[in-house]
Design an enzyme around this catalytic site. Structure first.
Site, PDB file in Angstrom:
ATOM      1  N   HIS A   1      10.272   9.598   6.471  1.00 53.16           N
ATOM      2  CA  HIS A   1      11.626  10.097   6.201  1.00 53.16           C
ATOM      3  C   HIS A   1      12.168  10.889   7.395  1.00 53.16           C
ATOM      4  O   HIS A   1      13.361  10.826   7.704  1.00 53.16           O
ATOM      5  CB  HIS A   1      11.624  10.981   4.955  1.00 53.16           C
ATOM      6  CG  HIS A   1      11.472  10.235   3.668  1.00 53.16           C
ATOM      7  ND1 HIS A   1      12.277   9.177   3.315  1.00 53.16           N
ATOM      8  CD2 HIS A   1      10.600  10.393   2.632  1.00 53.16           C
ATOM      9  CE1 HIS A   1      11.915   8.716   2.125  1.00 53.16           C
ATOM     10  NE2 HIS A   1      10.904   9.431   1.691  1.00 53.16           N
TER      11      HIS A   1
ATOM     12  N   GLU B   1      12.281   4.669  -0.496  1.00 49.07           N
ATOM     13  CA  GLU B   1      10.922   5.021  -0.908  1.00 49.07           C
ATOM     14  C   GLU B   1       9.962   3.860  -0.652  1.00 49.07           C
ATOM     15  O   GLU B   1       8.834   4.062  -0.192  1.00 49.07           O
ATOM     16  CB  GLU B   1      10.902   5.423  -2.388  1.00 49.07           C
ATOM     17  CG  GLU B   1      11.702   6.667  -2.707  1.00 49.07           C
ATOM     18  CD  GLU B   1      11.284   7.866  -1.868  1.00 49.07           C
ATOM     19  OE1 GLU B   1      10.070   8.098  -1.711  1.00 49.07           O
ATOM     20  OE2 GLU B   1      12.174   8.551  -1.342  1.00 49.07           O
TER      21      GLU B   1
ATOM     22  N   HIS C   1       4.062   9.364   4.471  1.00 46.36           N
ATOM     23  CA  HIS C   1       5.297   8.954   3.785  1.00 46.36           C
ATOM     24  C   HIS C   1       6.439   9.904   4.140  1.00 46.36           C
ATOM     25  O   HIS C   1       7.554   9.459   4.433  1.00 46.36           O
ATOM     26  CB  HIS C   1       5.040   8.951   2.274  1.00 46.36           C
ATOM     27  CG  HIS C   1       6.250   8.681   1.441  1.00 46.36           C
ATOM     28  ND1 HIS C   1       6.480   7.471   0.821  1.00 46.36           N
ATOM     29  CD2 HIS C   1       7.307   9.474   1.091  1.00 46.36           C
ATOM     30  CE1 HIS C   1       7.610   7.524   0.143  1.00 46.36           C
ATOM     31  NE2 HIS C   1       8.134   8.734   0.285  1.00 46.36           N
ATOM     32  N   GLU C   2       6.164  11.193   4.137  1.00 46.76           N
ATOM     33  CA  GLU C   2       7.216  12.172   4.443  1.00 46.76           C
ATOM     34  C   GLU C   2       7.613  12.113   5.913  1.00 46.76           C
ATOM     35  O   GLU C   2       8.786  12.302   6.251  1.00 46.76           O
ATOM     36  CB  GLU C   2       6.751  13.584   4.056  1.00 46.76           C
ATOM     37  CG  GLU C   2       6.464  13.767   2.570  1.00 46.76           C
ATOM     38  CD  GLU C   2       7.616  13.304   1.682  1.00 46.76           C
ATOM     39  OE1 GLU C   2       8.791  13.467   2.089  1.00 46.76           O
ATOM     40  OE2 GLU C   2       7.349  12.770   0.601  1.00 46.76           O
TER      41      GLU C   2
END
Length: 641
Positions: free
Chosen positions: A173, A260, A169-170
């Protein structure tokens, strides 16, 4: 939507941030002005008709409030100038040592290393935050200065699949351009929130000075009136700051929530395991993601999950509700069963051998390479895990120490020609400290076990340790690398790619990072830099076939819209490392569309003979990395079409 479109969308969201910020500043100034007007009107009641128009008061209110917000923003932006590391330190993070033997920390670093190599970004430093809540963040201005922050709660409560889902997930980003906007949000919003800080300070001064006066029985009516005015003005600033808090939450909510959802979906795509990130979210719902840090509010939009208490019933929360996030990932995860309806993908075997480049997805078309810029997928993760596993454990351990990391770089540059290698070793013996020289002796005997495909990944594993050198040690490393490369009077593609990799990811650490504003929105003014670069790709890929080199150059410049008949292949002269670096420094200032066209041209030149070698793949990745276009490992194979 491809990588370049994501970058453009990130720029549009930056413009949205500017709009919200301007609106917040205007409303705060208006609120303070109206409150002061009310005070003036109240004092003058009965003497003059009430009026809302006080030009001088409006001017001074604008100067004061605008000045406070501007100074606060400038201060915070300046304090975050070093990028992701400054955010990690602000949150109380401690750097996880590359050579750590703690099993939880080692597991975390292994996951980060695999994802970095699979996505084509440098291995980011990892910071551990001593917080019980389950949370994580990625911060930085670009992939080169990105860091990953993870709370201790993540290590204590998440298994490997769940931790991998959070880290994936990071990485989304990092790849989607969210970090630059997120770090700017911290600086911009601090100026708005500073009014509350000043208001609180004035109120406390007025209150405690009043108590002191009463205890000493001194102070007349005028002094009491001044204290009351100071207290009222402080309360006014606190109220105005509350408007700032509201707009801060609004800005974060407007910009962060949909990102998100996208990053959750990307994490599932990356890992092919919905149960991983879904399990992490379920544990957050059952336990907590709250942070106790004083700076949690400032950075709340950067975290994996809510780090602060929700307000207004969650309407202005920076993150969507946990249940909604899980539902979008896989509705079956909301059931009591811990796993989804599909069995989780087993973790890649860490002892699987790598045979050439057959482990990943084979290249079947030049466009396939460009389309994978800024992406990460499960096949790439499997491939990265096998590449890392193919590196001898002793070399992986050496890459995590400062002496071992430097020795690995030097040994990879040792020539295969006996005479040149002897000159290089003589140079190293005269210029290296004893411990590093000893490491060179040990590693040189094992470096031959590293396959061609694993050479640059090994350097990437060494980057975190190299980033911890003292500045004079880095300068000596830089000097030694240049000397080793020039010993045999010729520069190979690997040497070119390795030197570029080191400069690209170490120079900003030891010097002032250069800001590269977007200056060029057309390829035409950049042709003086593009043509030598494409010629270099053509020549290096066909050192024994000058005619094919010309054909490859032609294939590349056609992607730029150049007429081959009117564009001869330029001669390359001088130091190719310098030529390469100077060209890319200018090309970094191009916008996304121009960079995409340039990368397409480089790919076409490298694949003009319908085949890509390991060396060409390394050089392509060096070009893409220099343009802030992270390119996953290229699986080399012959192809047709």
């Amino acid at each position: 939507m491809d990588f370049f479109e994501y970058q453009e969308e990130a720029r549009k969201r930056t413009r949205l941030l500017v709009f919200y910020y301007a609106m917040a500043v205007v409303l705060i100034i208006a609120a303070v002005y109206l409150a002061l007007v009310f005070g003036v009107t109240y004092r003058e009641a009965g003497r003059h008709p009430p009026s809302l128009w006080h030009p001088s008061l409006l001017l001074w209110t604008t100067v004061f409030v605008g000045g406070v917000i501007g100074i606060g923003t400038a201060f915070k932006v300046s304090s975050l100038a070093s990028g992701g590391k400054s955010v990690a330190r602000m949150m109380g993070g401690q750097l996880v040592a590359a050579e750590t033997t703690d099993p939880d920390e080692r597991r975390l670093l292994n996951i980060v290393e695999e994802m970095a190599i699979a996505s084509g970004v440098p291995v980011p430093p990892v910071y551990l935050i001593d917080e019980a809540g389950i949370n994580a963040f990625a911060a930085g201005f670009n992939p080169s200065d990105a860091v990953i922050g993870v709370t201790r709660g993540c290590l204590e409560h998440l298994d490997r699949d769940e931790l991998q889902g959070v880290i994936a997930h990071e990485f989304s980003h990092i790849l989607n351009g969210d970090m630059r906007l997120n770090i700017r949000l911290i600086g911009v919003l601090f100026g708005i929130l500073l009014l509350t800080v000043i208001g609180t300070w004035l109120t406390r001064i007025a209150f405690y000075s009043g108590m002191t006066r009463r205890r000493t029985s001194r102070g007349g009516g005028k002094e009491g009136g001044a204290r009351l005015a100071m207290m009222l003005f402080g309360v006014l600033l606190i109220a105005a700051g509350s408007i700032g808090v509201f707009f801060g939450r609004l800005i974060k909510s407007a910009i962060s929530r949909q990102r998100e959802f996208l990053s959750d979906a990307s994490a599932v795509q990356f890992t092919r395991n919905a149960a991983g990130i879904g399990g992490a979210l379920k544990k957050i719902g059952r336990l907590s993601s709250r942070l106790e840090s004083f700076h949690a509010e400032e950075a709340s939009h950067m975290f994996f999950a809510n780090g602060v208490k929700s307000t207004f019933g969650g309407l202005l929360s920076t993150h969507p509700p946990i249940e909604e996030r899980i539902r979008r990932i896989d509705p079956s995860l909301l059931q009591d069963a811990r796993t989804s309806s599909q069995p989780p993908r087993p973790a890649p075997a860490t002892d699987a051998p790598v045979s050439g480049f057959t482990a990943g997805a084979a290249v079947t078309d030049p466009a396939d390479i460009t389309s994978r810029i800024g992406t990460l997928d499960a096949r790439g993760l499997d491939y990265a895990a096998r590449i890392i596993a193919a590196i001898p454990e002793s070399l992986r351990m050496a890459a995590r120490t400062s002496h071992g990391a430097r020795a690995i770089v030097y040994c990879l540059l040792l020539s295969s020609e006996k005479g040149a290698a002897e000159k290089q070793m003589a140079y190293l013996q005269q210029n290296l400290p004893e411990l590093t020289l000893k490491s060179v002796g040990e590693i040189s005997r094992r470096i031959g076990d590293v396959t061609a495909a694993a050479r640059l990944p090994l350097v990437e594993l060494a980057l975190p340790a190299l980033q911890q050198l003292e500045k004079d040690e880095y300068l000596q490393l830089k000097k030694n690398v240049k000397s080793l490369i020039l010993t045999d009077s010729k520069v190979s593609i690997f040497e070119l790619a390795l030197s570029r990799n080191l400069v690209r990811h170490l120079e900003p650490v030891y010097g002032k990072p250069e800001k590269m504003p977007v200056t060029y929105r057309s390829i035409r003014p950049l042709l003086p830099q593009c043509l030598p670069l494409i010629a270099m790709l053509g020549r290096y890929g066909n050192e024994d076939d000058p005619q094919q080199a010309i054909l490859d150059f032609t294939a590349g410049i056609e992607q730029l819209g150049c007429d081959p008949a009117a564009t001869p292949m330029p001669e390359t002269s001088g130091d190719p490392v310098e030529t390469f670096a100077k060209a890319l420094k200018v090309l970094q200032q191009a916008d996304g569309k121009v960079k995409k066209k340039l990368v397409n041209a480089c790919v076409a030149a490298a694949l003009g003979n319908r085949k890509v070698t390991v060396s060409e793949a390394e050089l392509l990745r060096a070009v893409a990395d220099s343009l802030d276009c992270p390119l996953p490992p290229i699986v080399v194979s012959d192809f047709t079409g």
